[in-house]
Write an enzyme that holds these catalytic residues in place. Structure first.
Site, PDB file in Angstrom:
ATOM      1  N   PRO A 154       0.773  -1.233   0.000  1.00 42.47           N
ATOM      2  CG  PRO A 154       0.224  -0.775   2.239  1.00 42.47           C
ATOM      3  CD  PRO A 154       0.984  -1.751   1.364  1.00 42.47           C
ATOM      4  CB  THR A 155       4.249   2.163   1.047  1.00 43.43           C
ATOM      5  OG1 THR A 155       5.046   1.348   0.172  1.00 43.43           O
ATOM      6  CG2 THR A 155       4.046   1.448   2.365  1.00 43.43           C
ATOM      7  CB  CYS A 156       3.752   6.742  -1.671  1.00 42.46           C
ATOM      8  SG  CYS A 156       2.051   7.066  -1.243  1.00 42.46           S
ATOM      9  CG  ASP A 157       9.478   2.855  -2.052  1.00 48.31           C
ATOM     10  OD1 ASP A 157       9.799   2.416  -3.171  1.00 48.31           O
ATOM     11  OD2 ASP A 157      10.318   3.179  -1.187  1.00 48.31           O
ATOM     12  CG  ASN A 194       3.729   6.109   2.670  1.00 49.69           C
ATOM     13  OD1 ASN A 194       3.391   5.474   1.691  1.00 49.69           O
ATOM     14  ND2 ASN A 194       4.452   7.193   2.557  1.00 49.69           N
TER      15      ASN A 194
END
Ligand SMILES: *Cc1c(COP(=O)(O)O)cnc(C)c1O
Length: 376
Positions: free
Chosen positions: A322-325, A366
């Site tokens: 789910p992370t922005c990476d 995050n």
């Protein structure tokens, strides 16, 4: 899915994602290994899962513990593990930590370099030391090669040096690589180990210990040999290579004790498509590389998944966290298929996640909390 965990998940109100560990399975795995390898002392590798309930249960079974830091040593001591059941098995230790472990009674240390040996001689004088030898780790799904160990010739010189420094040159260690499914690797390692015993005997040092590390598997997507098969392979290799002069034997299982005792329950956050030529759906879970699934790095460990729609029509997916990476993709090449009916909000269980998950979870990347964990 272990039945006790399945029953627990039916009614429990849990945060998501959450790891659920059945400690009875942990105890069962430990006992099976002890039965398969009666001549070995088992040092549980604490890093695989340091949950209090696990350490406490294994301590009561009579396990010893392989530790890598003061945090892990203190954890074992808090569970009334006596220091003679603890090894400081990291070959990379701060000298003040060696001093601190020594003050708390720990007398068994790993090394693979002269500088480390000198630290141990200064800060843990007279202790038993074993030298880690480099291994190829062929056949292991999560190799532990290169970073740890030294060449056998160097190990021989270092063990001689250990005695000069007033230490007890006690033996050798190796690790055949984690999730090692090639049973012949233990024999290969023992060929080297017994050669070292002979080489040192010629130089007046009688080694006593062979520390065979871990490598015992969990079952992920493909079948693995049984614990009895590992025990038999190791017993035969010991007999072949050491004959009637059997050394003291230590094994340091981590994954094989806790891996299949745990299940992560997660939730689908989004199912989407990208357009263009790649028809695959992207399935985003609320658990990813930064929430405990670090061993999906290079898609090395391939976990089995359960969904509420299993049995229905499936299609290929890319599975991500789910992370922005953008590194937070679990499987893109490993041919995962999931039911086409899968949608946001569905629960997805990730099997055999008891080892190397909670310890690999970021604290607040995050703003997501670290992987929750509960022992039943
Ligand atoms: C990580 C580690 C282990 C445990 O390995 P598994 O493959 O999980 O059994 C054992 N010994 C040492 C020194 C380790 O670093």
């Amino acid at each position: 899915m272990p039945p006790k965990i399945a029953r627990f998940l039916e009614t429990a109100e849990l945060p998501s994602p959450c790891l659920v560990v059945d400690v009875d399975i942990v105890a069962h795995n430990w006992t099976e290994l002890a039965r398969s390898l009666p001549q070995a002392r088992i040092f549980y590798a604490v890093k695989a899962n340091p949950a209090n309930e696990i350490v406490s249960r294994l301590a009561r079974l009579g396990s010893c513990f392989d530790t890598a830091s003061m945090g892990e040593i203190d954890l074992c001591l808090r569970h009334r593990v006596s220091p003679d059941r603890i090894s400081f098995g990291n070959t990379i230790k701060k000298e003040r930590d060696i001093a601190s472990a020594f003050a708390k009674g720990v007398r068994l240390y790993a090394f693979d370099s002269e500088a480390e040996l000198e630290k141990i001689a200064r800060s843990a004088p007279g202790s038993k030391v074993y030298c880690r030898v480099l291994m190829e780790c062929e056949g292991a799904e999560w190799p532990l090669s290169r970073k740890f160990g030294c060449e056998p010739e160097m190990a021989a010189d270092l063990l001689v040096r250990a005695r000069e420094l007033g230490l007890d040159a006690y033996g050798v260690s190796f690790h055949v690589g984690s999730q090692q499914t090639d049973l012949t690797q233990y024999d290969k390692a023992l060929v080297q180990a017994s050669a070292l015993f002979d080489a040192l005997a010629e130089r007046g040092i009688e080694l006593k210990l062979v520390n065979m590390g871990g490598g015992f598997p969990s079952r992920y997507r493909t079948d693995v040999p049984s614990i009895e098969a590992y025990g038999a392979a190791i017993r035969e290799a010991l007999a072949r290579r050491f004959g009637d002069r059997q050394p003291d034997v230590i094994v340091e299982p981590g994954r094989g004790i806790v891996g299949d005792a745990g299940v992560i329950q997660s939730e689908v956050v989004l199912v989407s498509e990208k357009g263009g030529n790649d028809q695959r759906r992207w399935v985003y879970l609320d658990v990813g590389k930064f929430h405990g699934l670090a061993e999906t790095m290079d898609e090395a460990i391939k976990y089995r998944l359960l969904t509420p729609h299993d049995g229905g029509e499936t299609a290929p997916v890319v599975l991500a966290g789910p992370t922005c990476d953008s590194a937070d993709i679990l499987y893109e090449k490993a041919d995962y298929r999931l039911p086409t009916a899968l949608k946001a909000g569905d629960k997805v269980c990730i099997l055999a996640t008891g080892a190397y998950t909670t310890t690999y979870s970021a604290v607040a990347f995050n703003g997501f909390p670290p992987l929750a964990s509960i022992c039943i």
